[in-house]
Scaffold this active site. Sequence first.
Site, PDB file in Angstrom:
ATOM      1  N   CYS A   1      18.109  29.527 -20.979  1.00  0.00           N
ATOM      2  CA  CYS A   1      18.523  28.410 -21.145  1.00  0.00           C
ATOM      3  C   CYS A   1      17.870  27.930 -22.003  1.00  0.00           C
ATOM      4  O   CYS A   1      16.445  27.862 -21.355  1.00  0.00           O
ATOM      5  CB  CYS A   1      19.097  28.386 -19.874  1.00  0.00           C
ATOM      6  SG  CYS A   1      19.131  26.210 -20.254  1.00  0.00           S
TER       7      CYS A   1
ATOM      8  N   GLU B   1      17.253  16.770 -18.964  1.00  0.00           N
ATOM      9  CA  GLU B   1      18.368  15.735 -20.037  1.00  0.00           C
ATOM     10  C   GLU B   1      17.731  14.316 -19.472  1.00  0.00           C
ATOM     11  O   GLU B   1      17.941  13.450 -20.824  1.00  0.00           O
ATOM     12  CB  GLU B   1      19.739  16.007 -19.328  1.00  0.00           C
ATOM     13  CG  GLU B   1      20.217  16.610 -19.783  1.00  0.00           C
ATOM     14  CD  GLU B   1      20.566  17.090 -22.001  1.00  0.00           C
ATOM     15  OE1 GLU B   1      21.119  16.143 -22.499  1.00  0.00           O
ATOM     16  OE2 GLU B   1      20.242  18.283 -22.645  1.00  0.00           O
TER      17      GLU B   1
ATOM     18  N   CYS C   1      21.680  27.273 -28.049  1.00  0.00           N
ATOM     19  CA  CYS C   1      22.478  27.347 -26.526  1.00  0.00           C
ATOM     20  C   CYS C   1      22.884  28.637 -25.907  1.00  0.00           C
ATOM     21  O   CYS C   1      23.900  29.449 -26.697  1.00  0.00           O
ATOM     22  CB  CYS C   1      23.107  25.778 -26.897  1.00  0.00           C
ATOM     23  SG  CYS C   1      24.664  26.394 -25.203  1.00  0.00           S
TER      24      CYS C   1
ATOM     25  N   HIS D   1      17.129  24.832 -22.264  1.00  0.00           N
ATOM     26  CA  HIS D   1      16.564  23.544 -22.023  1.00  0.00           C
ATOM     27  C   HIS D   1      15.327  23.762 -20.488  1.00  0.00           C
ATOM     28  O   HIS D   1      14.018  22.956 -20.791  1.00  0.00           O
ATOM     29  CB  HIS D   1      18.101  23.034 -20.182  1.00  0.00           C
ATOM     30  CG  HIS D   1      18.896  22.015 -20.845  1.00  0.00           C
ATOM     31  ND1 HIS D   1      19.765  22.665 -21.762  1.00  0.00           N
ATOM     32  CD2 HIS D   1      18.638  20.567 -21.473  1.00  0.00           C
ATOM     33  CE1 HIS D   1      20.517  21.541 -22.339  1.00  0.00           C
ATOM     34  NE2 HIS D   1      20.019  20.410 -21.851  1.00  0.00           N
TER      35      HIS D   1
ATOM     36  N   ASP E   1      22.867  22.209 -29.890  1.00  0.00           N
ATOM     37  CA  ASP E   1      22.765  22.610 -28.345  1.00  0.00           C
ATOM     38  C   ASP E   1      23.811  21.422 -27.240  1.00  0.00           C
ATOM     39  O   ASP E   1      24.082  21.131 -28.569  1.00  0.00           O
ATOM     40  CB  ASP E   1      21.125  22.577 -27.728  1.00  0.00           C
ATOM     41  CG  ASP E   1      21.333  22.984 -26.199  1.00  0.00           C
ATOM     42  OD1 ASP E   1      21.968  23.873 -25.815  1.00  0.00           O
ATOM     43  OD2 ASP E   1      20.448  21.621 -25.617  1.00  0.00           O
ATOM     44  N   SER E   2      24.018  21.911 -26.412  1.00  0.00           N
ATOM     45  CA  SER E   2      24.712  20.741 -25.344  1.00  0.00           C
ATOM     46  C   SER E   2      24.086  19.382 -25.571  1.00  0.00           C
ATOM     47  O   SER E   2      25.224  18.696 -25.282  1.00  0.00           O
ATOM     48  CB  SER E   2      24.829  21.648 -23.990  1.00  0.00           C
ATOM     49  OG  SER E   2      23.734  22.444 -23.247  1.00  0.00           O
TER      50      SER E   2
ATOM     51  N   THR F   1      24.583  29.527 -23.495  1.00  0.00           N
ATOM     52  CA  THR F   1      26.516  28.883 -23.269  1.00  0.00           C
ATOM     53  C   THR F   1      26.604  29.371 -24.106  1.00  0.00           C
ATOM     54  O   THR F   1      27.833  30.076 -24.302  1.00  0.00           O
ATOM     55  CB  THR F   1      26.046  28.089 -22.167  1.00  0.00           C
ATOM     56  OG1 THR F   1      24.366  27.621 -21.305  1.00  0.00           O
ATOM     57  CG2 THR F   1      27.335  28.223 -21.429  1.00  0.00           C
TER      58      THR F   1
HETATM   59  N1  DGL Z   1      20.625  24.643 -22.997  1.00  0.00           N
HETATM   60  C1  DGL Z   1      21.696  25.462 -22.249  1.00  0.00           C
HETATM   61  C2  DGL Z   1      21.299  26.971 -22.720  1.00  0.00           C
HETATM   62  O1  DGL Z   1      20.846  27.463 -23.514  1.00  0.00           O
HETATM   63  C3  DGL Z   1      22.865  25.089 -22.100  1.00  0.00           C
HETATM   64  C4  DGL Z   1      22.738  24.401 -20.852  1.00  0.00           C
HETATM   65  C5  DGL Z   1      24.112  23.485 -20.235  1.00  0.00           C
HETATM   66  O2  DGL Z   1      24.068  22.343 -21.067  1.00  0.00           O
HETATM   67  O3  DGL Z   1      24.455  24.196 -18.691  1.00  0.00           O
HETATM   68  O4  DGL Z   1      22.771  27.583 -22.123  1.00  0.00           O
END
Ligand code: DGL
Length: 236
Positions: free
Chosen positions: A179, A147, A69, A181, A6-7, A71
């Site tokens: 997302c 984060e 993730c 997160h 993930d990011s 994205t």
């Molecule tokens: N957790 C991520 C997602 O599911 C990325 C969020 C991000 O880094 O902007 O999209």
Amino acid sequence: MIGVYDSGEGGKSVLKELVRLMPEEDYIYYGDSAYCPYGPKSPEFIIKRASEISEYLISRGCEIIVVACNTATAAAISYLRAHYPVPFIGMEPAVKPAVLHSKSGVVGVLATEGTFKGKLYSDTLARFSGNVKVIEQVGTGLVETVEKGVLEGPEVEALIHKCIDPMIAQGADHIVLGCTHYPFLQSVIEKIAGPSVTVVNPAPAVARQAQRVLEGIKKTEPSTRKGSVEFIYSSI
Ligand code: DGL
């Protein structure tokens, strides 16, 4: 060995479901926190990072990679599948279950800019939205607060109100967490949305899909697994 990427911290909401389902497996979790957030970044940049991280995870012996993730899935999953020899499991925006169960005919989707711009999202919407009205909202500030580890309190509530009040006002009875997160904020989202709204987290379904794929691979391999999780943050 299963690679999860993930990011930043968000993919841990998927890792949790994977470990719940397959505790005997070994995992490497890669959080690309030096480059978080991915949401506003270009697809080219995300493909480059996804390739570098996938190469690293494969070199460490990962047999499958879960792109935890939305994205990165939107930008890079087709590229990854075409260029690397292991199966990749991506995040699906859970529009389908939300639409199927909606009684009000209105659902909200919370995701990043990058996810909404991707072909995966527009294809999913075209396939499954039917007559249901889908309200899209970028979860501005939500990735950053997760984060930082700030998961509740007045500032978080203010951010969530901004994101979801317009959906609720238009009659949404489901909110899709698009997302990885956002599940860390699920209880606050549920509190603000109220009991008539169902919040949909696709992570358990993604974990089940990873299990199906892994079972296909395991048929040909002896099990030497220990049930470990290793965490790595932006080391490459
Ligand atoms: N957790 C991520 C997602 O599911 C990325 C969020 C991000 O880094 O902007 O999209």
